[in-house]
Design a protein around this motif. Structure first.
Motif, PDB file in Angstrom:
ATOM      1  N   ASN A  59       0.852  -1.170  -0.146  1.00 43.70           N
ATOM      2  CA  ASN A  59       0.078   0.145   0.136  1.00 43.70           C
ATOM      3  C   ASN A  59       0.874   1.117  -0.009  1.00 43.70           C
ATOM      4  O   ASN A  59       0.769   2.097   0.689  1.00 43.70           O
ATOM      5  CB  ASN A  59      -1.079   0.089   1.098  1.00 43.70           C
ATOM      6  CG  ASN A  59      -2.194  -0.901   0.883  1.00 43.70           C
ATOM      7  OD1 ASN A  59      -2.790  -1.083  -0.169  1.00 43.70           O
ATOM      8  ND2 ASN A  59      -2.522  -1.546   2.022  1.00 43.70           N
ATOM      9  N   PHE A  60       1.899   1.233  -1.086  1.00 45.84           N
ATOM     10  CA  PHE A  60       2.621   2.703  -0.965  1.00 45.84           C
ATOM     11  C   PHE A  60       1.748   3.683  -1.536  1.00 45.84           C
ATOM     12  O   PHE A  60       2.053   4.884  -1.408  1.00 45.84           O
ATOM     13  CB  PHE A  60       3.972   2.410  -1.975  1.00 45.84           C
ATOM     14  CG  PHE A  60       4.861   1.419  -1.473  1.00 45.84           C
ATOM     15  CD1 PHE A  60       5.085   1.474  -0.065  1.00 45.84           C
ATOM     16  CD2 PHE A  60       5.669   0.630  -2.180  1.00 45.84           C
ATOM     17  CE1 PHE A  60       6.168   0.656   0.418  1.00 45.84           C
ATOM     18  CE2 PHE A  60       6.627  -0.119  -1.831  1.00 45.84           C
ATOM     19  CZ  PHE A  60       7.051  -0.049  -0.432  1.00 45.84           C
ATOM     20  N   SER A  61       0.615   3.322  -2.489  1.00 43.27           N
ATOM     21  CA  SER A  61      -0.475   3.924  -2.403  1.00 43.27           C
ATOM     22  C   SER A  61      -1.580   3.760  -1.925  1.00 43.27           C
ATOM     23  O   SER A  61      -1.756   2.420  -1.952  1.00 43.27           O
ATOM     24  CB  SER A  61      -0.732   4.262  -4.191  1.00 43.27           C
ATOM     25  OG  SER A  61       0.670   4.858  -4.737  1.00 43.27           O
ATOM     26  N   THR A  62      -2.717   4.726  -1.622  1.00 40.44           N
ATOM     27  CA  THR A  62      -3.653   3.992  -0.949  1.00 40.44           C
ATOM     28  C   THR A  62      -4.776   3.060  -1.791  1.00 40.44           C
ATOM     29  O   THR A  62      -4.415   2.979  -3.149  1.00 40.44           O
ATOM     30  CB  THR A  62      -4.849   4.932  -0.525  1.00 40.44           C
ATOM     31  OG1 THR A  62      -5.163   5.771  -1.561  1.00 40.44           O
ATOM     32  CG2 THR A  62      -4.024   5.998   0.426  1.00 40.44           C
ATOM     33  N   PRO A  63      -5.454   1.997  -1.319  1.00 38.49           N
ATOM     34  CA  PRO A  63      -6.028   1.363  -1.947  1.00 38.49           C
ATOM     35  C   PRO A  63      -6.968   1.959  -3.129  1.00 38.49           C
ATOM     36  O   PRO A  63      -7.393   1.610  -4.279  1.00 38.49           O
ATOM     37  CB  PRO A  63      -7.009   0.383  -1.142  1.00 38.49           C
ATOM     38  CG  PRO A  63      -6.151   0.315   0.235  1.00 38.49           C
ATOM     39  CD  PRO A  63      -5.496   1.616   0.149  1.00 38.49           C
TER      40      PRO A  63
END
Length: 260
Positions: free
Chosen positions: A100-104
């Motif tokens: 989750n380096f970027s949000t879902p």
């Protein structure tokens, strides 16, 4: 044999990219696709593919780790890159709920936008899924009849997940992960379930160096010249001839990505 996934833009190759390609050619690797994971790397991947015409091709896309970067400007640039002749797929795109380096939400937005773009441009998609199978399938399924091809790169999932992907018509990319005696055993047992015309092989270099290489290279860096080892091992576990398998995965890559 053909390597469908090489991260040749990675800085680990900055001092010897030409030699990496020469070593692959010397060991009968017949071509490779250089993976784009964001705008900058997609630009670099295209430039490298253009340096080696008819041997290297590239993808253009935004990896789920970089999904937070998705914007109108990014979409426009990816579209421009994807229309270049050396770009043969949209991606690497998908979902990764492991890190989750970027949000879902950001991942799902960028993934859906890239599926729409691939459909608009009539390009295959080069897909990533980790710990997100249910949402991945839910977002992907409505687009499959609008896409010329879909490859799930570096598959490491369960038997149930493989069955669902195959039922939906996805092609399956297998890496040196399968050579790992700690993590790859389950995947080895699934290899025979993949129809030979849906199987693709890849190194994902510089990552996922096969752990069973002998002698082990001094560097932990993986590179395309180790693809023959992956072909050999997969052939053993599928009870197939390695030469035949190498030729078949080459044919599969050229058919799916519409290469010469």
């Amino acid at each position: 044999m053909f390597d469908i996934g090489v991260n040749l833009t990675n800085s680990q190759f900055s001092h010897d990219r030409a030699l990496v390609i020469e070593r692959a050619q010397a060991l009968a690797v017949s071509g490779m696709i250089i993976t784009g994971t964001n705008v900058h790397e997609s630009e670099q991947a295209l430039a490298l593919a253009q340096e080696y015409p008819d041997y290297c091709w590239s993808t253009a896309g935004v990896h789920p780790h970089d999904a937070s970067s998705w914007s109108t400007a990014v979409a426009e640039r990816i579209s421009q890159l994807a229309q270049q002749p050396a770009v043969v797929a949209l991606g690497e795109c998908g979902l990764d709920f492991n890190r989750n380096f970027s949000t879902p939400d950001e991942q799902e937005h960028a993934f859906s936008a890239q599926l729409a773009l691939a459909a608009e441009l009539a390009l295959p998609v080069f897909l990533h899924c980790r710990d997100a199978h249910e949402r991945f399938i839910a977002l992907l399924s409505p687009w499959l009849d609008k896409l010329p091809g879909a490859v799930l790169h570096c598959f490491t999932g369960s038997e149930q997940e493989l069955d669902e992907c195959l039922r939906l018509g996805l092609s399956i990319g297998i890496t040196g992960w399968v050579c790992d005696e700690r993590r790859g055993i389950t995947l080895r047992h699934l290899l025979k379930q993949i129809p030979i015309d849906r199987l693709l092989l890849e190194t994902d270099a510089p990552y996922l160096l096969p752990r069973d290489l002998s002698p082990k290279p001094a560097s932990r860096r993986n590179e395309p010249c180790f693809l023959p080892h992956i072909v050999q091992q997969v052939a053993v576990w599928r009870d197939e001839d390695a030469s035949m398998l190498g030729q078949k995965v080459d044919e599969n890559a050229r058919r799916i990505f519409r290469l010469p």
